[in-house]
Design an enzyme around this catalytic site. Structure first.
Site, PDB file in Angstrom:
ATOM      1  N   GLY A  87      -3.467   7.991  -0.819  1.00 12.31           N
ATOM      2  CA  GLY A  87      -3.275   6.913   0.062  1.00 12.31           C
ATOM      3  C   GLY A  87      -2.422   7.087   1.373  1.00 12.31           C
ATOM      4  O   GLY A  87      -2.831   6.643   2.700  1.00 12.31           O
ATOM      5  N   ASP A 145       2.300   5.382   1.079  1.00 12.14           N
ATOM      6  CA  ASP A 145       1.734   4.231   1.878  1.00 12.14           C
ATOM      7  C   ASP A 145       2.451   2.894   1.318  1.00 12.14           C
ATOM      8  O   ASP A 145       2.592   2.132   2.169  1.00 12.14           O
ATOM      9  CB  ASP A 145       0.269   4.251   1.750  1.00 12.14           C
ATOM     10  CG  ASP A 145      -0.347   4.331   0.430  1.00 12.14           C
ATOM     11  OD1 ASP A 145       0.225   4.465  -0.503  1.00 12.14           O
ATOM     12  OD2 ASP A 145      -1.614   4.260   0.236  1.00 12.14           O
ATOM     13  N   ASP A 204       4.741  -0.810  -4.651  1.00 14.97           N
ATOM     14  CA  ASP A 204       4.030  -1.908  -5.072  1.00 14.97           C
ATOM     15  C   ASP A 204       4.785  -2.047  -6.589  1.00 14.97           C
ATOM     16  O   ASP A 204       6.064  -2.608  -6.550  1.00 14.97           O
ATOM     17  CB  ASP A 204       2.677  -1.847  -5.501  1.00 14.97           C
ATOM     18  CG  ASP A 204       2.007  -3.157  -5.852  1.00 14.97           C
ATOM     19  OD1 ASP A 204       2.468  -4.161  -6.311  1.00 14.97           O
ATOM     20  OD2 ASP A 204       0.786  -3.185  -5.645  1.00 14.97           O
ATOM     21  N   LYS A 247       5.730  -4.348  -0.819  1.00 16.53           N
ATOM     22  CA  LYS A 247       5.344  -5.642  -1.171  1.00 16.53           C
ATOM     23  C   LYS A 247       6.483  -6.541  -1.618  1.00 16.53           C
ATOM     24  O   LYS A 247       7.490  -5.915  -2.327  1.00 16.53           O
ATOM     25  CB  LYS A 247       4.538  -5.573  -2.527  1.00 16.53           C
ATOM     26  CG  LYS A 247       3.049  -5.379  -2.242  1.00 16.53           C
ATOM     27  CD  LYS A 247       2.025  -5.803  -3.366  1.00 16.53           C
ATOM     28  CE  LYS A 247       0.742  -5.204  -2.932  1.00 16.53           C
ATOM     29  NZ  LYS A 247      -0.292  -5.689  -4.199  1.00 16.53           N
ATOM     30  N   PHE A 284      -3.471  -7.830  -2.741  1.00 11.42           N
ATOM     31  CA  PHE A 284      -4.273  -6.510  -2.788  1.00 11.42           C
ATOM     32  C   PHE A 284      -4.685  -6.044  -1.439  1.00 11.42           C
ATOM     33  O   PHE A 284      -5.151  -6.767  -0.792  1.00 11.42           O
ATOM     34  CB  PHE A 284      -5.280  -6.343  -3.515  1.00 11.42           C
ATOM     35  CG  PHE A 284      -5.719  -4.904  -3.809  1.00 11.42           C
ATOM     36  CD1 PHE A 284      -4.931  -4.313  -4.853  1.00 11.42           C
ATOM     37  CD2 PHE A 284      -7.050  -4.557  -3.161  1.00 11.42           C
ATOM     38  CE1 PHE A 284      -5.623  -3.021  -4.831  1.00 11.42           C
ATOM     39  CE2 PHE A 284      -7.349  -3.213  -3.482  1.00 11.42           C
ATOM     40  CZ  PHE A 284      -6.466  -2.259  -4.317  1.00 11.42           C
ATOM     41  N   VAL A 285      -4.013  -4.904  -0.963  1.00  8.91           N
ATOM     42  CA  VAL A 285      -4.447  -4.519   0.711  1.00  8.91           C
ATOM     43  C   VAL A 285      -4.944  -3.440   0.665  1.00  8.91           C
ATOM     44  O   VAL A 285      -5.330  -2.276  -0.200  1.00  8.91           O
ATOM     45  CB  VAL A 285      -3.159  -4.365   1.474  1.00  8.91           C
ATOM     46  CG1 VAL A 285      -2.609  -5.700   1.569  1.00  8.91           C
ATOM     47  CG2 VAL A 285      -2.116  -3.602   0.684  1.00  8.91           C
ATOM     48  N   ASP A 303      -7.169   2.031  -0.452  1.00  8.61           N
ATOM     49  CA  ASP A 303      -8.250   1.979  -1.201  1.00  8.61           C
ATOM     50  C   ASP A 303      -8.430   0.767  -1.794  1.00  8.61           C
ATOM     51  O   ASP A 303      -7.720   0.490  -2.602  1.00  8.61           O
ATOM     52  CB  ASP A 303      -8.835   3.006  -1.462  1.00  8.61           C
ATOM     53  CG  ASP A 303      -8.252   3.277  -2.617  1.00  8.61           C
ATOM     54  OD1 ASP A 303      -7.215   3.205  -2.779  1.00  8.61           O
ATOM     55  OD2 ASP A 303      -9.083   3.679  -3.553  1.00  8.61           O
ATOM     56  N   ARG A 346     -10.594   2.875   3.230  1.00  9.07           N
ATOM     57  CA  ARG A 346      -9.259   3.835   3.610  1.00  9.07           C
ATOM     58  C   ARG A 346      -9.222   4.043   5.036  1.00  9.07           C
ATOM     59  O   ARG A 346      -8.288   4.067   5.563  1.00  9.07           O
ATOM     60  CB  ARG A 346      -9.442   5.497   2.912  1.00  9.07           C
ATOM     61  CG  ARG A 346      -8.990   5.288   1.449  1.00  9.07           C
ATOM     62  CD  ARG A 346      -8.606   6.651   0.777  1.00  9.07           C
ATOM     63  NE  ARG A 346      -8.599   6.767  -0.562  1.00  9.07           N
ATOM     64  CZ  ARG A 346      -7.696   6.435  -1.348  1.00  9.07           C
ATOM     65  NH1 ARG A 346      -6.621   5.842  -0.998  1.00  9.07           N
ATOM     66  NH2 ARG A 346      -8.039   6.831  -2.796  1.00  9.07           N
TER      67      ARG A 346
HETATM   68  C1  PRP Z   1      -1.418   3.418  -4.577  1.00  7.29           C
HETATM   69  C2  PRP Z   1      -0.549   3.888  -3.440  1.00  7.29           C
HETATM   70  C3  PRP Z   1       0.832   4.304  -3.897  1.00  7.29           C
HETATM   71  C4  PRP Z   1       0.705   3.541  -5.231  1.00  7.29           C
HETATM   72  C5  PRP Z   1       1.746   2.355  -5.271  1.00  7.29           C
HETATM   73  O1  PRP Z   1      -1.982   4.979  -5.215  1.00  7.29           O
HETATM   74  O2  PRP Z   1      -1.196   5.008  -2.696  1.00  7.29           O
HETATM   75  O3  PRP Z   1       0.997   5.543  -4.162  1.00  7.29           O
HETATM   76  O4  PRP Z   1      -0.744   3.056  -5.562  1.00  7.29           O
HETATM   77  O5  PRP Z   1       1.564   1.621  -6.280  1.00  7.29           O
HETATM   78  P1  PRP Z   1       2.725   1.505  -7.411  1.00  7.29           P
HETATM   79  O6  PRP Z   1       4.118   1.233  -6.546  1.00  7.29           O
HETATM   80  O7  PRP Z   1       2.170   0.299  -8.060  1.00  7.29           O
HETATM   81  O8  PRP Z   1       2.908   2.526  -8.317  1.00  7.29           O
HETATM   82  P2  PRP Z   1      -3.222   4.790  -6.003  1.00  7.29           P
HETATM   83  O9  PRP Z   1      -2.773   4.991  -7.592  1.00  7.29           O
HETATM   84  O10 PRP Z   1      -4.089   3.846  -5.859  1.00  7.29           O
HETATM   85  O11 PRP Z   1      -3.777   6.145  -5.839  1.00  7.29           O
HETATM   86  P3  PRP Z   1      -4.495   6.706  -4.273  1.00  7.29           P
HETATM   87  O12 PRP Z   1      -3.423   6.825  -3.489  1.00  7.29           O
HETATM   88  O13 PRP Z   1      -5.458   7.842  -4.478  1.00  7.29           O
HETATM   89  O14 PRP Z   1      -5.422   5.468  -3.678  1.00  7.29           O
END
Ligand code: PRP
Length: 187
Positions: free
Chosen positions: A42, A100, A103, A131, A152-153, A159, A165
């Site tokens: 991300g 990125d 959450d 968030k 959800f963004v 993604d 993305r």
């Molecule tokens: C997403 C994003 C963060 C994480 C944040 O990654 O890129 O790394 O979630 O969420 P959290 O605070 O609830 O842990 P994802 O697991 O979707 O993998 P990606 O980066 O490959 O999309």
């Protein structure tokens, strides 16, 4: 919630990223041995623009972390990819973790716990988005771009199931709706 609402435009992103780079530069400019640890997938887009705004050398290390897969909520288990050389890349260095979005906080919490084993000289965190929720794991964020609503963004690296993305903006998204740059602009 649908994907037809842009929360952060491309122009706003540019300004937020450049502001973050100024803050980071002020904190790190006179230090040696700086490592930017970029959370894949991300943060790839955000980190590229952020690091391009810095006027001093930074070593870049990528690490894979994921917990969402094809869902819109964290599965609660974070998988951090292995990196054979992480000890050499981290020990004694000033590590800036770049993600990125903050959450639930599970991803950053898992990574930060692991990083301490590698004995960095310092660890700081930078996220583009946080968030506005009660986080499952409370993480100290040193550099924060924007606080956003609990949606959800997608876009600018974020993604849904590997898609969206490369949108140049951040938009809210519901899996019920197909999303494209066209309908995300409300056309
Ligand atoms: C997403 C994003 C963060 C994480 C944040 O990654 O890129 O790394 O979630 O969420 P959290 O605070 O609830 O842990 P994802 O697991 O979707 O993998 P990606 O980066 O490959 O999309």
């Amino acid at each position: 919630m649908s994907c037809d609402r842009i929360l952060v435009t491309a122009k706003q992103l540019e300004s937020v990223v450049s502001g973050l780079a100024e803050e980071i530069a002020a904190a790190y400019r006179n230090l040696d041995n700086i490592v930017a640890l970029v959370m894949l997938d991300g943060a790839r887009y955000f980190a590229k623009d952020l690091l391009a705004n810095l006027d001093f050398p930074v070593e870049v290390v990528f690490i894979k972390a994921s917990s969402y897969g094809s869902r819109t909520s964290s599965c609660g288990r974070v998988r951090i990819g292995a990196s054979a050389d992480l000890t050499n890349q981290i020990r004694g260095k000033h590590v800036l973790v770049i993600d990125d979005i903050y959450d639930t906080g599970l991803t950053l919490a898992t990574l930060l716990n692991r990083l301490r084993d590698y004995q960095p000289q310092s660890i700081r965190t930078c996220v583009l988005l946080e968030k506005a929720i009660e986080h499952t794991q409370k993480i100290p964020i040193d550099f924060r771009g924007l606080i956003i609503e609990d949606a959800f963004v997608i876009g600018y690296g974020l993604d849904f199931d590997g898609r969206y993305r490369d949108l140049p903006f951040i938009a809210s998204f519901s899996p019920k709706h197909a999303c494209s740059a066209k309908n995300a602009h409300g056309a």
